[in-house]
Scaffold this active site. Structure first.
Site, mmCIF file in Angstrom:
data_model
loop_
_atom_site.group_PDB
_atom_site.id
_atom_site.type_symbol
_atom_site.label_atom_id
_atom_site.label_comp_id
_atom_site.label_asym_id
_atom_site.label_seq_id
_atom_site.Cartn_x
_atom_site.Cartn_y
_atom_site.Cartn_z
ATOM 1 N N LYS B 339 35.659 40.677 37.142
ATOM 2 C CA LYS B 339 35.765 41.598 38.278
ATOM 3 C C LYS B 339 34.403 41.890 38.896
ATOM 4 C CE LYS B 339 37.747 44.389 41.171
ATOM 5 N NZ LYS B 339 38.434 43.740 42.307
ATOM 6 N N VAL B 340 33.425 42.155 38.052
ATOM 7 C CA VAL B 340 32.106 42.500 38.581
ATOM 8 C C VAL B 340 31.174 41.300 38.455
ATOM 9 C CG1 VAL B 340 30.087 43.993 38.331
ATOM 10 C CG2 VAL B 340 32.396 44.927 38.032
#
Lengths: 344, 344
Positions: B339-340
């Site tokens: 996600k990051v």
């Protein structure tokens, strides 16, 4: 020999001519920039010239502290809501100097009293006609549809301008050594053979570069695409990690530019990650240090990193030309493309 | 139901929440912009947020006359040669607010005394910490790797900001009707079925948009790419004509955004040219007017052109999700993406 191959070979002479004959024009524009001190540069360009503009964005930032914005011509030519400009340099870059969108942005800059300039291979073009300052590429007529010598000449013009604005004699001396470096790079031509063979089966390829060579990656992708028909896209390592890396699986091909310098590390790290995902790469660099086991190395003449796009363009051109020839494409007029593309 | 499908469905509520709860933050930033009158906006962003920044470039130009430059973070974080900023707004856009390159550019803006702002879904993030003004997306946690509700919320935040700076009540009223329009667009979901079926055999696709929907084209390409693994790229009609059109031959697929408005004509002209070359297209539009015979129409809820990216994002998301599901991809964490993504 194709016009394309001839024009690729003409690059050292074209660059030398530009550096010799355009010094007065470059100095005049640099003096105007130092006098008027624009806060940013707005560049209008399309296609290959847009890739050169990407080099300008790195270079003007790195050497002159100048932020660069790429124009959205539609705001001016379609919506009639041009940006309000103040203390800016509006620069149009176009080989032909004909495309109405690029001309429109520079014309609007002049209307708003901004400093305007054009970099073009035709000093009698509409673009040259609307700009206060014109740097003429002096590359000679480019007859092949795919731009090669006008691309490296444009990089040379941008490098000459940045050094003149900064007043850095030493950097100018580095630039003046580039025609010879380009000639040496062309002598390395044979090395593209194994790369062309390795690329035989490509249907798509991702092209990676960073810093000054983000521009090289975009231009290499465009050249491969328009000449060979292979789907090719340029990315920075960071841009590729933010999502697109998803598509990399076994055998996925990459072309990476990794000359020595601060930008190399992120490219090398990405190459290792691509390998972990099963990808394969062709790596353009002065030495084989960035090459991950199993990847192929395309040698580059060593020059300062900020000038490396001028030599790195050559292996990209030769690879694209070789791929196209292998596929039986008419490299001087591939896929029904025309030399001048007029867009609004 | 996948998290991705849930988050796609949450978009009307997320947008409504942003428009209700962030008015004070938006107005405060707009007031600062009117007071300090920046000459340009420097935006730092990556991935999906970079596509939203592309919308900002159109919107700030069209509604506020403000030129937008996209930052090259490497100049600040790698070369230590940040641009000299004067009379600028430095805006960081990041869902997570974590990526060091985006934070670094905004931090440097603050160091130089510029007006700084962040648009992020985490008001406790490092990015929020370095900006004078923070617009919080209030989209709720986004758990699927592919950003959907934070993308449309970011577009909404940018639209709210532009209208507040311009002080145009009528445009704000148009924006306030968008959560309902988004809900209606989701009700058209079934229409993505035939498109998903038609796209079954894609290995690559070109995505076309212009004006405000150049951003949509880039984001649709990224979504298709990261979710389904299909090689997808966004282009303006002009950009695609300057070289890349070379690769279009029989059966070459395109996805085009052609909502009613000034930008439509150039997209329609390109669609006709693609057809002449044997290409096939899926066209997103309010009606089937831009559809060339043999192409497929994906319906769009009619809204003003400047807001059309907010609804046009939905068919792109549904098409990408459908393609991925068809190919058996884990849509919430495709291809090992996280996600990051922290890049420097």
């Amino acid at each position: 020999l194709s016009l394309l191959r001839e024009e690729i070979a003409e690059q050292p002479a074209a660059l030398a001519r530009l550096l010799e004959e355009e010094t007065a024009a470059v100095d005049a524009l640099a003096a105007a920039i130092r006098r008027r001190r624009p806060r940013f540069v707005l560049i209008a360009s399309r296609g290959t010239s847009e890739n050169a503009a990407r080099y300008a964005q790195h270079l003007f930032g790195w050497m002159n502290g100048l932020p660069v914005a790429h124009a959205m011509p539609a705001l001016t030519t379609l919506y009639d809501t041009p940006p309000r400009l103040d203390r800016s340099l509006v620069l149009g870059i176009s080989q032909s100097g004909v495309s109405p969108d690029v001309v429109g942005v520079v014309e609007e800059g002049r209307r708003q009293g901004q400093l305007t300039a054009a970099i073009t291979n035709d000093e009698a073009s509409p673009l040259a006609g609307v700009a206060d300052h014109v740097i003429s590429l002096r590359a000679g007529q480019e007859r092949s549809v795919a731009a090669t010598k006008t691309f490296t000449a444009t990089l040379g013009a941008l490098a000459a301008l940045a050094t003149a604005v900064a007043g850095l004699e030493e950097r100018r001396a580095e630039l003046d050594r580039m025609p010879a470096a380009l000639a040496r790079q062309l002598d390395l031509a044979a090395s593209a053979g194994p790369a062309v063979a390795a690329a035989r089966a490509w249907s798509h390829v991702v092209v990676i570069g960073r810093g000054p060579n983000l521009a090289t990656a975009y231009e290499a992708a465009l050249k491969i695409r328009e000449l060979s028909g292979v789907v090719a896209e340029g990315y920075s390592p960071a841009g590729f990690r933010h999502g697109p890396i998803a598509v990399v699986g076994a055998g996925y091909p990459a072309l990476a530019f990794a000359p020595a310098g601060p930008a190399r590390e992120a490219v090398v790290e990405l190459l290792a990650e691509l390998r972990r995902r099963g990808g394969v790469a062709i790596v353009v660099a002065e030495d084989d240090a960035p090459v991950v086991s199993g990847d192929l190395w395309l040698p580059l003449v060593p020059v300062p990193e900020w000038l490396s796009p001028l030599v790195a363009a050559v292996p990209a051109q030769l690879l694209a030309a070789g791929l196209a020839e292998q596929r039986g494409v008419d490299v001087d007029a591939p896929f029904g493309l025309t030399k001048v593309t007029a867009t609004r």
